[in-house]
Design an enzyme around this catalytic site. Structure first.
Site, mmCIF file in Angstrom:
data_model
loop_
_atom_site.group_PDB
_atom_site.id
_atom_site.type_symbol
_atom_site.label_atom_id
_atom_site.label_comp_id
_atom_site.label_asym_id
_atom_site.label_seq_id
_atom_site.Cartn_x
_atom_site.Cartn_y
_atom_site.Cartn_z
ATOM 1 N N GLU A 44 0.848 -1.191 0.000
ATOM 2 C CA GLU A 44 0.000 0.000 0.000
ATOM 3 C C GLU A 44 0.884 1.241 0.000
ATOM 4 O O GLU A 44 1.852 1.311 0.765
ATOM 5 C CB GLU A 44 -0.896 0.004 1.243
ATOM 6 C CG GLU A 44 -1.621 1.318 1.489
ATOM 7 C CD GLU A 44 -2.101 1.464 2.927
ATOM 8 O OE1 GLU A 44 -2.298 2.612 3.359
ATOM 9 O OE2 GLU A 44 -2.271 0.435 3.619
ATOM 10 N N LYS A 134 -9.967 -2.351 8.134
ATOM 11 C CA LYS A 134 -8.662 -1.959 8.673
ATOM 12 C C LYS A 134 -8.863 -1.467 10.104
ATOM 13 O O LYS A 134 -9.621 -0.522 10.336
ATOM 14 C CB LYS A 134 -8.066 -0.855 7.797
ATOM 15 C CG LYS A 134 -6.894 -0.104 8.421
ATOM 16 C CD LYS A 134 -6.470 1.028 7.500
ATOM 17 C CE LYS A 134 -5.524 1.994 8.179
ATOM 18 N NZ LYS A 134 -5.045 3.046 7.246
#
Length: 201
Positions: A44, A134
């Site tokens: 990411e 998340k």
């Protein structure tokens, strides 16, 4: 309704994800390559500047060549979703839960991974149709938070992000976290062997 079941496949082979924050193009590509070589397939890159977006574009292109998945992080607006898509990202990650950003990401063909830190946020995200979430900031939430969430939300799958390294990642995985996201640990040669061991779990 949103859907991010795509992460079932994305995270099927490894319990770690790599985060490259504000490293610039060359360093991001170098760290991403190190992560891929280690066995961390998913990376990411948070996008908070024009340099970040260029780094995302370059790493996304390199990832496609190697069959690796690259996502855009710190996606907090519909504009960010558009920038992530244009740069070649395959998914988006947000620090919090914003239904508008989630829906824009789904509409763009990018599975969203929104951030949560409370039962209310978990419930709202799952009501939206999301199963992967998340947990941020994970180091402050602590390992016990995940056990507490498992009771009312048994189908929720968490990616622990924030303050994670080789020293505590195993504890979070033991607590039921599906994936741990590590950042600066990837540039610490003393941590690489321990991260490699975690990848065998």
């Amino acid at each position: 309704m949103a859907d991010n079941a795509h992460f079932d496949d994305l995270f099927a082979d490894a319990p770690l994800m790599a985060i490259m924050r504000g490293m610039g193009v060359e360093r991001s590509l170098s760290v991403a390559t190190a992560a891929w070589d280690l066995g961390i397939d998913v990376v990411e890159l948070p996008i908070q500047s024009a340099d970040d977006i260029e780094a995302l574009r370059v790493v996304s292109e390199a990832g496609r060549e190697r069959g690796k998945s690259v996502g855009a992080g710190t996606v907090v607006s519909v504009e960010h979703v558009a920038q992530a898509a244009a740069a070649g990202a395959q998914f988006t990650v947000s620090p919090g839960f914003d239904p508008e950003v989630v829906r824009a990401s789904v509409d763009a063909g990018l599975p969203p991974l929104p951030g949560v830190a409370s039962p209310s946020e978990v419930q709202l995200a799952m009501k939206e149709g999301l199963t992967w979430l998340k947990a941020f900031p994970a180091s402050l939430l602590g390992t016990k938070w995940f056990g507490a969430m498992r009771g009312p939300f048994p189908s929720a799958k968490f990616v622990a992000t924030g303050g994670m390294d080789a020293g505590n990642a195993g504890d979070f995985l033991d607590a039921g976290v599906r994936v741990v996201a590590v950042g600066s640990a990837l540039e610490d040669e003393t941590q690489l062997p321990r991260l490699a061991e975690l990848l065998k779990r």
